[in-house]
Design a protein around this motif. Sequence first.
Motif, PDB file in Angstrom:
ATOM      1  N   GLN A 136       0.954  -1.394  -0.081  1.00 19.79           N
ATOM      2  CA  GLN A 136      -0.013  -0.120   0.030  1.00 19.79           C
ATOM      3  C   GLN A 136       0.918   1.153  -0.134  1.00 19.79           C
ATOM      4  O   GLN A 136       0.695   2.283  -0.820  1.00 19.79           O
ATOM      5  CB  GLN A 136      -0.909   0.004   1.306  1.00 19.79           C
ATOM      6  CG  GLN A 136      -1.881  -1.179   1.056  1.00 19.79           C
ATOM      7  CD  GLN A 136      -2.682  -1.034   2.549  1.00 19.79           C
ATOM      8  OE1 GLN A 136      -2.441  -0.923   3.560  1.00 19.79           O
ATOM      9  NE2 GLN A 136      -4.216  -1.436   2.187  1.00 19.79           N
ATOM     10  N   GLU A 140       1.031   4.520  -2.613  1.00 19.50           N
ATOM     11  CA  GLU A 140       1.131   5.615  -2.362  1.00 19.50           C
ATOM     12  C   GLU A 140       2.187   6.508  -2.878  1.00 19.50           C
ATOM     13  O   GLU A 140       1.886   7.616  -3.617  1.00 19.50           O
ATOM     14  CB  GLU A 140       0.898   5.918  -0.830  1.00 19.50           C
ATOM     15  CG  GLU A 140      -0.472   5.184  -0.324  1.00 19.50           C
ATOM     16  CD  GLU A 140      -0.651   5.339   1.239  1.00 19.50           C
ATOM     17  OE1 GLU A 140       0.560   5.701   1.792  1.00 19.50           O
ATOM     18  OE2 GLU A 140      -1.506   4.691   1.642  1.00 19.50           O
ATOM     19  N   LYS A 143       1.935   7.167  -6.753  1.00 24.04           N
ATOM     20  CA  LYS A 143       0.925   8.064  -6.738  1.00 24.04           C
ATOM     21  C   LYS A 143       1.346   9.505  -6.725  1.00 24.04           C
ATOM     22  O   LYS A 143       1.419  10.517  -7.368  1.00 24.04           O
ATOM     23  CB  LYS A 143      -0.378   7.684  -6.266  1.00 24.04           C
ATOM     24  CG  LYS A 143      -1.432   8.931  -6.382  1.00 24.04           C
ATOM     25  CD  LYS A 143      -2.490   8.234  -5.346  1.00 24.04           C
ATOM     26  CE  LYS A 143      -3.848   9.115  -5.800  1.00 24.04           C
ATOM     27  NZ  LYS A 143      -5.068   9.179  -4.921  1.00 24.04           N
ATOM     28  N   GLU A 144       2.231   9.827  -5.649  1.00 23.76           N
ATOM     29  CA  GLU A 144       2.701  11.018  -5.161  1.00 23.76           C
ATOM     30  C   GLU A 144       3.892  11.272  -6.143  1.00 23.76           C
ATOM     31  O   GLU A 144       4.050  12.422  -6.587  1.00 23.76           O
ATOM     32  CB  GLU A 144       3.139  10.987  -3.778  1.00 23.76           C
ATOM     33  CG  GLU A 144       3.752  12.290  -3.197  1.00 23.76           C
ATOM     34  CD  GLU A 144       2.620  13.563  -3.322  1.00 23.76           C
ATOM     35  OE1 GLU A 144       3.251  14.515  -3.160  1.00 23.76           O
ATOM     36  OE2 GLU A 144       1.475  13.369  -3.501  1.00 23.76           O
ATOM     37  N   SER A 172       9.572  10.038   2.434  1.00 19.07           N
ATOM     38  CA  SER A 172       8.635   8.801   2.384  1.00 19.07           C
ATOM     39  C   SER A 172       9.407   7.656   1.839  1.00 19.07           C
ATOM     40  O   SER A 172       9.456   6.527   1.972  1.00 19.07           O
ATOM     41  CB  SER A 172       7.244   9.319   1.705  1.00 19.07           C
ATOM     42  OG  SER A 172       6.739  10.274   2.336  1.00 19.07           O
TER      43      SER A 172
END
Length: 212
Positions: A136, A140, A143-144, A172
């Motif tokens: 997951q 993310e 996508k970012e 991240s």
Amino acid sequence: MRQQYRMIAGLGAILLLAGIASPVSAASGKDPDWPCIQRKVPQLSLGQVWTGPELPGSAKDWSKDADIAALVEEVAARRMPLAEAQQEIKDFAATLPPEQASPRLAMLVQGLFDHMDAERSHVMSGIARYAHKQIQFAAELRKEASAVDALRAKADADQSALAQRADRLTFSTRLFEERAQSLSFVCEVPTLIEQRLYQLTKTVAGLFPEQK
């Protein structure tokens, strides 16, 4: 600056492939949540680790014997060096009257197996949950990274806001890498438990009166 943002966007995709897809494809392929290179064996059988005589049905009552239950808890713990754990088992066996040796050592074997197999299964369930969260997290990140790259392509983009998002993405991504590295170490734990169980039960096997 634009080259830096492009590199960050690409890094998110690379991590998605290198950190998640490769371990999954290297595993058994039967469980999509299993991320380890090591083949997934959900539960062990006693025959995989026990080389001594057949255990009687009464061995399943090991938890009712306070001394054996305490010994199982103590020597199963990986914080105790293996050699020390093996010596604890030998010291225990030396205290047993001859008529109690076989039945109580059988209880010890069954206790070690039940306790450590349950611990191993618990660890494996945790690994699967951890891996699912990583998948997951990777989605993310990807996508970012795409959003940052799209924002970078706009001529009127707010450069300050873009820099902040890129910094957060970098942080991240680094966190994702650290978690992926930690996962590779955790993947070794079920095997370590299995190996320790084998060594401990092998020690007990050599203490049975019939084996001397």
